[in-house]
Design a protein around this motif. Structure first.
Motif, mmCIF file in Angstrom:
data_model
loop_
_atom_site.group_PDB
_atom_site.id
_atom_site.type_symbol
_atom_site.label_atom_id
_atom_site.label_comp_id
_atom_site.label_asym_id
_atom_site.label_seq_id
_atom_site.Cartn_x
_atom_site.Cartn_y
_atom_site.Cartn_z
ATOM 1 N N GLY A 5 0.812 -1.208 0.000
ATOM 2 C CA GLY A 5 0.000 0.000 0.000
ATOM 3 C C GLY A 5 0.840 1.250 0.000
ATOM 4 O O GLY A 5 2.038 1.232 0.288
ATOM 5 N N LYS A 6 0.171 2.341 -0.355
ATOM 6 C CA LYS A 6 0.806 3.656 -0.348
ATOM 7 C C LYS A 6 -0.263 4.665 0.041
ATOM 8 O O LYS A 6 -1.330 4.719 -0.566
ATOM 9 N N LEU A 7 0.036 5.444 1.065
ATOM 10 C CA LEU A 7 -0.850 6.526 1.506
ATOM 11 C C LEU A 7 -0.082 7.828 1.407
ATOM 12 O O LEU A 7 1.092 7.887 1.774
ATOM 13 N N VAL A 8 -0.760 8.877 0.937
ATOM 14 C CA VAL A 8 -0.124 10.179 0.778
ATOM 15 C C VAL A 8 -1.057 11.249 1.323
ATOM 16 O O VAL A 8 -2.259 11.231 1.057
ATOM 17 N N ALA A 9 -0.487 12.159 2.100
ATOM 18 C CA ALA A 9 -1.243 13.323 2.589
ATOM 19 C C ALA A 9 -0.387 14.562 2.394
ATOM 20 O O ALA A 9 0.784 14.583 2.775
ATOM 21 N N SER A 10 -0.980 15.588 1.783
ATOM 22 C CA SER A 10 -0.309 16.882 1.618
ATOM 23 C C SER A 10 -1.080 17.900 2.431
ATOM 24 O O SER A 10 -2.270 18.120 2.201
ATOM 25 N N ILE A 11 -0.385 18.513 3.392
ATOM 26 C CA ILE A 11 -1.008 19.436 4.327
ATOM 27 C C ILE A 11 -0.385 20.815 4.169
ATOM 28 O O ILE A 11 0.839 20.961 4.210
ATOM 29 N N GLU A 12 -1.244 21.823 4.000
ATOM 30 C CA GLU A 12 -0.755 23.193 3.913
ATOM 31 C C GLU A 12 -0.046 23.555 5.204
ATOM 32 O O GLU A 12 -0.527 23.255 6.300
ATOM 33 N N PHE A 13 1.117 24.187 5.060
ATOM 34 C CA PHE A 13 1.927 24.549 6.222
ATOM 35 C C PHE A 13 2.241 26.038 6.136
ATOM 36 O O PHE A 13 3.126 26.458 5.395
ATOM 37 N N ASN A 14 1.508 26.834 6.875
ATOM 38 C CA ASN A 14 1.587 28.295 6.787
ATOM 39 C C ASN A 14 2.769 28.910 7.525
ATOM 40 O O ASN A 14 2.982 30.108 7.429
ATOM 41 N N ALA A 15 3.527 28.108 8.249
ATOM 42 C CA ALA A 15 4.678 28.634 8.986
ATOM 43 C C ALA A 15 5.958 28.580 8.144
ATOM 44 O O ALA A 15 7.024 28.923 8.635
ATOM 45 N N ASP A 139 -1.585 15.410 12.634
ATOM 46 C CA ASP A 139 -1.758 16.141 13.900
ATOM 47 C C ASP A 139 -0.433 16.756 14.359
ATOM 48 O O ASP A 139 -0.407 17.878 14.863
ATOM 49 N N ILE A 140 0.650 16.043 14.185
ATOM 50 C CA ILE A 140 1.972 16.558 14.566
ATOM 51 C C ILE A 140 2.354 17.742 13.685
ATOM 52 O O ILE A 140 2.832 18.773 14.177
ATOM 53 N N ILE A 141 2.131 17.623 12.388
ATOM 54 C CA ILE A 141 2.429 18.719 11.457
ATOM 55 C C ILE A 141 1.648 19.965 11.840
ATOM 56 O O ILE A 141 2.197 21.072 11.892
ATOM 57 N N LYS A 142 0.374 19.807 12.131
ATOM 58 C CA LYS A 142 -0.464 20.955 12.488
ATOM 59 C C LYS A 142 -0.025 21.569 13.825
ATOM 60 O O LYS A 142 -0.061 22.790 13.995
ATOM 61 N N ALA A 143 0.415 20.745 14.767
ATOM 62 C CA ALA A 143 0.899 21.267 16.055
ATOM 63 C C ALA A 143 2.179 22.079 15.851
ATOM 64 O O ALA A 143 2.356 23.136 16.472
ATOM 65 N N ILE A 144 3.060 21.602 14.982
ATOM 66 C CA ILE A 144 4.294 22.334 14.685
ATOM 67 C C ILE A 144 3.957 23.674 14.025
ATOM 68 O O ILE A 144 4.517 24.702 14.367
ATOM 69 N N GLU A 145 3.030 23.649 13.096
ATOM 70 C CA GLU A 145 2.610 24.882 12.429
ATOM 71 C C GLU A 145 2.037 25.877 13.439
ATOM 72 O O GLU A 145 2.427 27.050 13.458
ATOM 73 N N THR A 146 1.142 25.421 14.287
ATOM 74 C CA THR A 146 0.525 26.295 15.306
ATOM 75 C C THR A 146 1.578 26.899 16.207
ATOM 76 O O THR A 146 1.548 28.100 16.496
ATOM 77 N N ARG A 147 2.526 26.092 16.634
ATOM 78 C CA ARG A 147 3.596 26.567 17.515
ATOM 79 C C ARG A 147 4.438 27.664 16.841
ATOM 80 O O ARG A 147 4.722 28.683 17.423
ATOM 81 N N HIS A 148 4.793 27.441 15.594
ATOM 82 C CA HIS A 148 5.645 28.400 14.897
ATOM 83 C C HIS A 148 4.900 29.663 14.505
ATOM 84 O O HIS A 148 5.484 30.753 14.486
ATOM 85 N N LEU A 149 3.611 29.545 14.219
ATOM 86 C CA LEU A 149 2.826 30.745 13.906
ATOM 87 C C LEU A 149 2.615 31.608 15.146
ATOM 88 O O LEU A 149 2.469 32.826 15.028
ATOM 89 N N ALA A 150 2.626 30.994 16.326
ATOM 90 C CA ALA A 150 2.416 31.733 17.570
ATOM 91 C C ALA A 150 3.669 32.481 18.033
ATOM 92 O O ALA A 150 3.585 33.370 18.867
ATOM 93 N N GLN A 151 4.837 32.096 17.479
ATOM 94 C CA GLN A 151 6.081 32.753 17.896
ATOM 95 C C GLN A 151 6.201 34.117 17.228
ATOM 96 O O GLN A 151 5.839 34.267 16.063
ATOM 97 N N PRO A 152 6.712 35.105 17.987
ATOM 98 C CA PRO A 152 6.844 36.457 17.405
ATOM 99 C C PRO A 152 7.920 36.527 16.331
ATOM 100 O O PRO A 152 8.773 35.740 16.209
#
Length: 152
Positions: A5-15, A139-152
């Motif tokens: 099998g092969k699974l692929v997910a592409s998630i927008e990363f705004n940071a 979920d990990i990717i989104k947590a990293i994005e949230t963390r980096h967007l929150a930094q000044p």
């Protein structure tokens, strides 16, 4: 039913895709401080975090249970901002004969995407596709994005 099998997910990363790539390549041990509810630790067993052939062990929580995965970095492509890991030990190997995780950064219409690909071979037809594992990575990717967007 096929066992490959092969699974692929592409998630927008705004940071910024470079932020994600640099973290995963050089400082993956910091991910446990960014999303400690999922990633409990990342230990280097052999080599250096940023080098092909290095072995990394992750401790994480999946469906409320502590899990472990040991993987070797088998490919790094700076131009594509790509890192590929081959799972060599751990809980996933109880279900899959082979499991390769590739994470790279793509640009699509000026938007950075973190693309995660799982390529795997199940041990038998009763094994489920690792969709919940891919969801955990998202979920990990989104947590990293949230963390980096929150930094000044």
């Amino acid at each position: 039913m096929g066992l490959h099998g092969k699974l692929v997910a592409s998630i927008e990363f705004n940071a910024g895709g470079d932020v994600f790539h640099e973290l995963l390549r050089y400082k993956p041990h910091q991910i446990s401080t960014i999303c400690p509810e999922i990633v409990k630790g990342c230990d280097l067993h052999e080599g250096e975090f940023s080098h092909v052939g290095s072995i990394i062990c992750w401790n994480y929580i999946h469906y409320g249970k502590a899990k472990k995965i040991k993987e070797v970095i088998q490919l790094i492509d700076e131009e594509k901002r790509l890192i590929q890991f081959k799972v060599i030990e751990g809980d996933l190997m109880e279900l899959y004969k082979d499991f390769v995780i590739t994470i790279h950064i793509e640009k699509n219409s000026g938007i950075d995407l973190v693309t995660t690909t799982f390529e795997y071979e199940m041990l038998n037809e009763n094994v489920e596709h690792p969709i919940s594992n891919l969801s955990l990575v998202i979920d990990i990717i989104k947590a990293i994005e949230t963390r980096h967007l929150a930094q000044p």
